[in-house]
Structure formats: C-alpha cells, structure tokens
Design an enzyme around this catalytic site. Structure first.
Site, mmCIF file in Angstrom:
data_model
loop_
_atom_site.group_PDB
_atom_site.id
_atom_site.type_symbol
_atom_site.label_atom_id
_atom_site.label_comp_id
_atom_site.label_asym_id
_atom_site.label_seq_id
_atom_site.Cartn_x
_atom_site.Cartn_y
_atom_site.Cartn_z
ATOM 1 N N ASP A 13 -64.703 -25.563 -44.853
ATOM 2 C CA ASP A 13 -63.572 -25.642 -45.786
ATOM 3 C C ASP A 13 -63.725 -26.772 -46.800
ATOM 4 O O ASP A 13 -62.746 -27.366 -47.232
ATOM 5 C CB ASP A 13 -62.234 -25.797 -45.016
ATOM 6 C CG ASP A 13 -62.140 -24.787 -43.884
ATOM 7 O OD1 ASP A 13 -62.380 -23.607 -44.150
ATOM 8 O OD2 ASP A 13 -61.865 -25.191 -42.730
ATOM 9 N N GLY A 17 -66.838 -22.030 -51.630
ATOM 10 C CA GLY A 17 -66.589 -20.807 -52.388
ATOM 11 C C GLY A 17 -66.470 -21.085 -53.876
ATOM 12 O O GLY A 17 -67.103 -20.432 -54.693
ATOM 13 N N HIS A 41 -64.339 -17.926 -47.884
ATOM 14 C CA HIS A 41 -64.718 -18.585 -49.138
ATOM 15 C C HIS A 41 -63.744 -18.168 -50.233
ATOM 16 O O HIS A 41 -63.756 -17.023 -50.681
ATOM 17 C CB HIS A 41 -66.155 -18.209 -49.523
ATOM 18 C CG HIS A 41 -67.163 -18.738 -48.549
ATOM 19 N ND1 HIS A 41 -68.484 -18.399 -48.543
ATOM 20 C CD2 HIS A 41 -67.012 -19.603 -47.503
ATOM 21 C CE1 HIS A 41 -69.107 -19.035 -47.556
ATOM 22 N NE2 HIS A 41 -68.232 -19.765 -46.917
ATOM 23 N N ARG A 145 -80.621 -10.205 -25.924
ATOM 24 C CA ARG A 145 -81.350 -8.988 -26.338
ATOM 25 C C ARG A 145 -80.667 -7.724 -25.847
ATOM 26 O O ARG A 145 -81.300 -6.775 -25.407
ATOM 27 C CB ARG A 145 -82.833 -9.054 -25.892
ATOM 28 C CG ARG A 145 -83.578 -10.110 -26.680
ATOM 29 C CD ARG A 145 -84.567 -10.852 -25.889
ATOM 30 N NE ARG A 145 -83.934 -11.552 -24.787
ATOM 31 C CZ ARG A 145 -84.573 -11.997 -23.738
ATOM 32 N NH1 ARG A 145 -85.872 -11.784 -23.627
ATOM 33 N NH2 ARG A 145 -83.947 -12.642 -22.780
HETATM 34 P P1 IMP Z 1 -66.048 -19.167 -34.392
HETATM 35 O O1 IMP Z 1 -67.094 -19.365 -35.455
HETATM 36 O O2 IMP Z 1 -64.981 -18.189 -34.808
HETATM 37 O O3 IMP Z 1 -66.653 -18.841 -33.059
HETATM 38 O O4 IMP Z 1 -65.275 -20.561 -34.202
HETATM 39 C C1 IMP Z 1 -65.925 -21.724 -33.682
HETATM 40 C C2 IMP Z 1 -65.413 -22.975 -34.368
HETATM 41 O O5 IMP Z 1 -65.842 -22.990 -35.736
HETATM 42 C C3 IMP Z 1 -63.890 -23.088 -34.416
HETATM 43 O O6 IMP Z 1 -63.536 -24.457 -34.331
HETATM 44 C C4 IMP Z 1 -63.527 -22.560 -35.789
HETATM 45 O O7 IMP Z 1 -62.295 -23.061 -36.263
HETATM 46 C C5 IMP Z 1 -64.708 -23.090 -36.593
HETATM 47 N N1 IMP Z 1 -65.001 -22.277 -37.785
HETATM 48 C C6 IMP Z 1 -65.624 -21.095 -37.824
HETATM 49 N N2 IMP Z 1 -65.743 -20.666 -39.083
HETATM 50 C C7 IMP Z 1 -65.212 -21.612 -39.864
HETATM 51 C C8 IMP Z 1 -65.068 -21.768 -41.291
HETATM 52 O O8 IMP Z 1 -65.511 -20.935 -42.095
HETATM 53 N N3 IMP Z 1 -64.438 -22.909 -41.705
HETATM 54 C C9 IMP Z 1 -64.007 -23.868 -40.836
HETATM 55 N N4 IMP Z 1 -64.141 -23.771 -39.516
HETATM 56 C C10 IMP Z 1 -64.733 -22.653 -39.030
#
Ligand code: IMP
Length: 424
Positions: A13, A17, A41, A145
C-alpha cells in the site's frame, strides 16, 4: 533493452499503482510477476479511482501489452469479476486484445479461499490476517506439486481433476464448523469463470517476454505486496506467500537477472501495515489516528483500517539492500503536513543492548530509537515544482537520501495522477 521493476519497500500500500500508472505509458509491456487477487493497485482514470487486483496496471494504456506472469496465482472467479468491472468502468476496454496470461501461472480453486478462512479462524493455526483470497493455499499446493495451472484448462481431464481437489478439500473443511456453500454452486461458478478465461490468450509468457526484449521492446515488471511481506525476507510468518523482491521478478517472469534495468522502490514517508505481525514504530495515539484518517489508510482490497507508524529506516535499508533499489519514490509526505515534528526510526535497541541499523528481522522486543525532525506545513494540492517544497521536507528528503544511499527520484504530493514531482 532491459526490464525495469517497481516494488513496494514496506508492508504494501505504498502507492505502487499510481506510480506504475504514471510511467507505464513509457513501456511496451507491463507484467505482473507475483501474487494474485490479494493486491489492490489503485489508479485514477478521468477523475475516477479504480482498484486493480490481478490485472496489470497498463491495461488502460493504448499500445501497452499486459502480461500475467508465471509467478502469479490466478483466481478465475475473481478474474472474471474484475474484468467485467473494468469494462463497466471503461467501455472501450478490450482486454482480450492487450493481455496475455502465462500457461504456467497457478490456478486458485474455490476451496482454497474457503480453506484460507478456515485456517484464519481455527485455533489450530496462526492467524495471519490474510486477505482471504486463498493465496497461501494456492502457493502451498504448488510447492506440494498438487496444483493445476492455467495451461491445464485445455486438457480433457481438467474438469475431473478440479472436482477431485474440490471434493478432497470439502472433506477437510467438513471437519470444522464453517457454513459451507454447496459444492454444485462453487463448482458451477468456477467452470463458468473458466469458460470466460478461455477468451484470453494463454501462452508461454517467458518466451514472449524474452523475444520482446531482444527486439528492443521495454518491459515494466509490476510488483505486488512488498519487501517486508516477502515469503523469505519479510516478517515471517506474517507475510504473503510469494517472492515480492526484484529477484522474484526474474523468477516469476523467466527473465535473467542480467537484464534488469532500473529498480524503483516505493516507500511512504511513514509506515502502515494491514494484518498481524511485528511493527516496531507503530503509533497507538492521536497522531497514528490522524495519519490514518488524513492518509485514508484503509485497505483497498479488504477495507480494513491500516495500522500506522513512523518511518522505519532499519527495515527500509534492508529492503533497499535486498532489492538493489536504484531510485526511490517517496509517497504521502503530504499526509504528514501540519505535524509540528515528525519522527524517523534510525535504529533499534534490542533487549541484550545491541543496536541494529539495518534489519529484516524486527524482533518483538525491538525498541525503536527515534530521530525527531521539524514538521512541514504546505498546500501540496497545487504544487508544481520542487522549488515550492517546504524547507523542512527538503531536509527530511536529504536525510533519507544520505541514510539510504539512494536518490529520491520522485515525490508524490497527493492522490491525483498529476500530483507527483520529478526530483532528479
Ligand atoms: P495474503 O497475501 O492474503 O495471504 O495475506 C498475507 C498478509 O499479507 C496479510 O497480512 C495481508 O494483509 C498482507 N497483504 C497481502 N496483500 C497485500 C497488499 O497488496 N497490500 C498490503 N498487504 C497485503
């Protein structure tokens, strides 16, 4: 020609984007190399904002080809919804014509999203605070796998292989007390989304991309999530399940490290994080709340309030180091405007008395050592030139450049597309 890369350097964040949207028109190709529908994004088009999840940010650019690369995980149901939503937003959009998908990208099956919720809510597992998009379940099935890839959807036994996995997962899910959607419902929705996906060209994107480079075309690799959420280098276990780094771009797209060009690292002037996990500079006071409200720090994917805190230099130095960042893009300094003083964590003091100036571990016990600097106060909304920047912010930027040994090449001054200053 080389491949340039845009990466987040904190916990996501950071405003990737917007920056990608700004520079993608200078490239022939934009390519996603990691993650899936967990990304969010946000970009601005004709004064309206739209959030891209799986689709590369060059999708609205005429003449830019978009690639969903091998290192990503593709959820057909979410993909269909996203494309239909984008077409409602811009009726001229013809994504079948300017987007290709790797045959080797892994598919997110509907039960993986249910298992994500199941594990997040079960006391038997660590709660990560995921986006509940089944990201970890897809990558873990890939490593085991046991998964299906985009290219498998053309095989004659695809349907039976999907159903085999769905039934297996349903047996596991039935051991919990979750209210489950009916098997027929999720299976029908999935296969309808697969028919939709078949409208797109699925190919060996590695060959396409390498040929493009040899023909002199330019590629922008678009990272999602960020360095501190990297599966290897992030704040494990509170991380995502993919490689979010510059090296991950090479692996995820099948491009040699020798072909890397600029590595743009995006960082906010402060830190935020959604989900659980260590965050040494987190603010629990009014300033933290003020930053959240002024910076609109609510998840673009899940709407969750983001945790806020001061800029963490030891973690940022680590992210710059592991990615080999060549240019820094600093965002949201305007959000701090009006604060009398702002802090930056320069070191951590650990329990045993040692000091860490560069760190990817961020132990729970780390006590952030803060350097306080004069705050700035300016109207950033119409700022057009770096000569208009308040002196205190210029000093803040100079301090960061010295500490990080990387130039601040761009400074974002607000959410609008045009609100960015080229510093170098
Ligand atoms: P997951 O990727 O959904 O498995 O989430 C794992 C961790 O990554 C969590 O703490 C989410 O909040 C964080 N996370 C996943 N994608 C994003 C993103 O695009 N921005 C910020 N945090 C993310």
């Amino acid at each position: 020609m080389n491949m340039d890369i845009v990466l987040g350097l904190q916990w996501g964040d950071e405003g990737k984007g917007k920056f990608i949207d700004l520079i993608s028109e200078n490239y022939d190709i934009t390519a996603r190399f990691n993650g899936g529908a967990n990304a969010g994004h946000s970009i601005e088009r004709n004064g309206k904002r739209i959030t891209l999840k799986m689709i590369p940010s060059g999708i609205f650019m005429k003449g830019v080809q978009n690639v969903i690369g091998t290192g990503t995980v593709l959820d057909p149901v979410s993909f269909k919804k996203e494309i239909l939503n984008l077409q409602r937003f811009d009726e001229t959009l013809q994504p079948e014509k300017n987007m290709i998908i790797s045959r080797k990208a892994h598919l997110v099956l509907p039960t993986y999203k249910l298992l994500d919720i199941f594990m997040e809510e079960s006391p038997d597992y660590t709660t990560i605070g995921t986006t509940r998009n089944g990201i970890a379940q897809t990558y873990s099935n890939k490593i085991l796998r046991q998964n299906l890839r985009v290219g498998d959807l053309y095989s004659s036994d695809f349907k039976s292989r999907v159903e085999h996995i769905l039934k297996r997962d349903y047996r596991l899910l039935a051991s919990g007390d979750m209210v489950l959607p009916s098997f027929d419902e999720i299976s029908q929705e999935f296969f309808e989304a697969i028919d939709f996906l078949k409208k797109f060209k699925c190919t060996e994107t590695e060959i396409y991309l390498n040929k493009a480079l040899s023909e002199g075309k330019s590629i922008l690799a678009e990272g999602s999530q960020a360095a501190m959420l990297d599966i290897d280098h992030g704040t494990y276990p509170y991380v995502t399940s993919s490689s979010t780094t510059a090296a991950g771009a090479c692996g995820g797209l099948g491009i040699s490290p020798k072909k890397m060009g600029e590595i743009y690292g995006i960082a906010k002037a402060y830190c935020t994080r959604v989900g659980n996990g260590v965050f040494p500079t987190e603010l629990f006071d009014e300033t933290g709340e003020e930053i959240r409200m002024k910076g609109n720090e609510f998840g673009s994917n899940t709407g969750r309030p983001r945790r806020t805190g001061w800029l963490d230099l030891p973690a940022l130095k680590y992210a710059v180091m592991i990615n080999g960042v060549t240019q820094l893009v600093l965002t949201k300094a305007d959000v701090l405007s009006g604060l009398k003083s702002v802090a930056v964590c320069t070191h951590y003091e650990l329990e045993n008395g040692t000091i860490e100036a560069v760190s990817g571990i961020l132990p729970e016990s780390a006590r952030p050592v803060l350097k306080w600097m004069d705050g700035w106060n300016a109207d950033f909304s119409k700022m057009k030139s770096i000569s208009e920047l308040p002196k205190e912010l210029t000093e803040f930027l100079a301090f960061l450049e010295e500490e990080l040994a990387v130039p601040v090449a761009y400074l974002s001054t607000g959410p609008g597309r045009e609100q960015i200053l080229k510093m170098k």
